[in-house]
Design a protein around this motif. Structure first.
Motif, mmCIF file in Angstrom:
data_model
loop_
_atom_site.group_PDB
_atom_site.id
_atom_site.type_symbol
_atom_site.label_atom_id
_atom_site.label_comp_id
_atom_site.label_asym_id
_atom_site.label_seq_id
_atom_site.Cartn_x
_atom_site.Cartn_y
_atom_site.Cartn_z
ATOM 1 N N ALA A 1 35.100 78.130 -26.550
ATOM 2 C CA ALA A 1 36.318 77.550 -27.125
ATOM 3 C C ALA A 1 36.730 78.312 -28.379
ATOM 4 C CB ALA A 1 36.089 76.083 -27.469
ATOM 5 N N ALA A 2 38.004 78.174 -28.727
ATOM 6 C CA ALA A 2 38.493 78.741 -29.978
ATOM 7 C C ALA A 2 37.883 77.973 -31.151
ATOM 8 C CB ALA A 2 40.010 78.665 -30.030
ATOM 9 N N VAL A 3 37.689 78.671 -32.248
ATOM 10 C CA VAL A 3 37.140 78.045 -33.450
ATOM 11 C C VAL A 3 38.304 77.497 -34.270
ATOM 12 C CG1 VAL A 3 35.781 78.403 -35.543
ATOM 13 C CG2 VAL A 3 35.184 79.630 -33.444
ATOM 14 N N THR A 4 38.457 76.193 -34.260
ATOM 15 C CA THR A 4 39.532 75.568 -35.030
ATOM 16 C C THR A 4 39.082 75.194 -36.434
ATOM 17 O OG1 THR A 4 38.968 73.390 -34.144
ATOM 18 C CG2 THR A 4 40.639 74.680 -32.954
ATOM 19 N N HIS A 5 37.788 74.903 -36.583
ATOM 20 C CA HIS A 5 37.231 74.537 -37.880
ATOM 21 C C HIS A 5 35.869 75.203 -38.054
ATOM 22 C CE1 HIS A 5 40.116 71.252 -37.212
ATOM 23 N NE2 HIS A 5 40.177 71.165 -38.530
ATOM 24 N N VAL A 6 35.536 75.492 -39.286
ATOM 25 C CA VAL A 6 34.186 75.956 -39.621
ATOM 26 C C VAL A 6 33.532 74.884 -40.482
ATOM 27 C CG1 VAL A 6 34.743 78.396 -39.436
ATOM 28 C CG2 VAL A 6 35.025 77.231 -41.636
ATOM 29 N N TYR A 7 32.189 74.935 -40.533
ATOM 30 C CA TYR A 7 31.440 73.896 -41.223
ATOM 31 C C TYR A 7 30.437 74.545 -42.183
ATOM 32 C CZ TYR A 7 33.414 70.845 -37.703
ATOM 33 O OH TYR A 7 34.295 70.154 -36.901
ATOM 34 N N PHE A 8 30.435 74.044 -43.405
ATOM 35 C CA PHE A 8 29.515 74.498 -44.440
ATOM 36 C C PHE A 8 28.448 73.410 -44.611
ATOM 37 C CE2 PHE A 8 33.609 76.400 -45.288
ATOM 38 C CZ PHE A 8 33.324 77.698 -45.707
ATOM 39 N N SER B 1 29.411 77.923 -40.148
ATOM 40 C CA SER B 1 29.324 77.992 -38.692
ATOM 41 C C SER B 1 30.367 78.936 -38.089
ATOM 42 C CB SER B 1 29.503 76.593 -38.094
ATOM 43 O OG SER B 1 30.840 76.139 -38.291
ATOM 44 N N ALA B 2 29.990 79.532 -36.946
ATOM 45 C CA ALA B 2 30.900 80.311 -36.093
ATOM 46 C C ALA B 2 31.723 81.334 -36.870
ATOM 47 C CB ALA B 2 31.822 79.362 -35.324
ATOM 48 N N LEU B 3 31.086 81.988 -37.827
ATOM 49 C CA LEU B 3 31.826 82.839 -38.750
ATOM 50 C C LEU B 3 32.457 84.042 -38.062
ATOM 51 C CD1 LEU B 3 32.730 83.521 -41.595
ATOM 52 C CD2 LEU B 3 30.507 84.604 -41.984
ATOM 53 N N ALA B 4 31.681 84.772 -37.258
ATOM 54 C CA ALA B 4 32.222 85.976 -36.618
ATOM 55 C C ALA B 4 33.382 85.633 -35.694
ATOM 56 C CB ALA B 4 31.119 86.699 -35.850
ATOM 57 N N ALA B 5 33.240 84.574 -34.909
ATOM 58 C CA ALA B 5 34.312 84.166 -34.006
ATOM 59 C C ALA B 5 35.537 83.718 -34.786
ATOM 60 C CB ALA B 5 33.825 83.044 -33.089
ATOM 61 N N CYS B 6 35.306 83.048 -35.911
ATOM 62 C CA CYS B 6 36.420 82.603 -36.760
ATOM 63 C C CYS B 6 37.197 83.795 -37.297
ATOM 64 C CB CYS B 6 35.884 81.751 -37.906
ATOM 65 S SG CYS B 6 37.064 81.463 -39.247
ATOM 66 N N LEU B 7 36.495 84.768 -37.869
ATOM 67 C CA LEU B 7 37.168 85.887 -38.529
ATOM 68 C C LEU B 7 37.893 86.778 -37.527
ATOM 69 C CD1 LEU B 7 34.513 86.895 -41.222
ATOM 70 C CD2 LEU B 7 36.611 85.564 -41.537
ATOM 71 N N THR B 8 37.342 86.903 -36.320
ATOM 72 C CA THR B 8 37.965 87.771 -35.311
ATOM 73 C C THR B 8 38.944 87.018 -34.414
ATOM 74 O OG1 THR B 8 36.098 87.392 -33.809
ATOM 75 C CG2 THR B 8 35.983 89.315 -35.252
ATOM 76 N N GLU B 9 39.021 85.685 -34.581
ATOM 77 C CA GLU B 9 39.890 84.834 -33.763
ATOM 78 C C GLU B 9 39.604 85.004 -32.277
ATOM 79 O OE1 GLU B 9 43.992 84.045 -35.161
ATOM 80 O OE2 GLU B 9 43.681 85.777 -36.482
ATOM 81 N N LYS B 10 38.323 85.034 -31.942
ATOM 82 C CA LYS B 10 37.896 85.131 -30.547
ATOM 83 C C LYS B 10 37.154 83.853 -30.154
ATOM 84 C CE LYS B 10 37.521 90.173 -30.540
ATOM 85 N NZ LYS B 10 38.723 90.337 -29.712
#
Length: 236
Positions: A38-45, A74-83
């Motif tokens: 799934a797309a990363v809509t939110h990250v969690y600290f 969470s999901a940092l790489a996917a968040c930054l690359t929008e993948k």
């Protein structure tokens, strides 16, 4: 004061930019914060919670190659690359996290070289840990891997008593339950742990460290060695 090291290390301007979008939320063991694919809509600290990256295959088998605590997001790489996220983000230990829209983090990273540098450093740390996990799973014996997992879990929680069933341990290590049982009995026979009905107590930490593979010290260096706080060490 934030316990999460990333939030604690941000300079005043970057933290002020993110704070209106940060939402404190309690998460519970077993919650899925980001679904695999799934797309990363939110990250969690994580503040007091611990989050696991879980990879699930087509036959339903899964493994948890990485667990994150206060050092990460969470999901940092996917968040930054929008993948799409190649793993799910599950709650390993219930507790507090701060939720942030992924778009807000990307926008701040694009506008702040310091935030981007910090996130790049953390992404590198995650890559190191992923490489260690892959090599460890291929080369190290099950008892050593179990000892490493127990030590890291105890370090994160700050307690010697851990609540983990054989099924949970098997999932985290990608092993059969029978292999986990044999490994736990070996550590118990060596006096390193007590193990009964899903409760594991570390009795002899030195013995458990001796039983663990070298990845425990390597991963500990990654987790402990970088706070990414060049400007605000007092917040860490």
């Amino acid at each position: 004061m934030y316990h999460n090291r990333i939030l604690a290390c941000l300079n005043d301007a970057d933290l002020a930019a993110l704070r209106p979008s940060l939402r404190a939320c309690e998460v519970r063991h077993g919650d899925v914060l980001t679904h695999q694919g799934a797309a990363v809509t939110h990250v969690y600290f994580p503040e007091t919670a611990q989050l696991a990256n879980t990879v699930t295959f087509a036959d339903g088998r899964s493994a948890e190659p990485f667990v994150m605590g206060t050092e990460g997001v969470s999901a940092l790489a996917a968040c930054l690359t929008e993948k799409p996220c190649a793993w799910s983000v599950d709650v390993e230990v219930s507790g507090l996290t701060y939720q942030l829209p992924a778009s807000v983090l990307r926008e701040q990273a694009a506008g702040s070289p310091e935030v981007r540098r910090t996130l790049d450093d953390i992404t590198y740390d995650y890559q190191v840990q992923a490489a260690l996990a892959a090599a460890c799973a291929s080369l190290h014996a099950a008892p050593a891997r179990l000892a490493k997992l127990l030590l890291i879990r105890s370090d994160r929680l700050g307690v010697p008593l851990l609540h983990l069933t054989q099924e949970e341990l098997a999932q985290r290590l990608g092993l059969l339950r029978s292999t986990v049982n044999t490994s736990a009995n070996r550590l118990k026979a060596d006096g390193a742990i007590e193990y009964s009905r899903g409760n594991i107590t570390i009795r002899n930490r030195s013995a458990l460290i001796s039983a663990a593979c070298e990845c425990y010290l390597e991963q500990g260096a990654v987790l402990q060695g970088k706070a990414h706080c060049p400007k605000n060490p007092e917040r860490a």
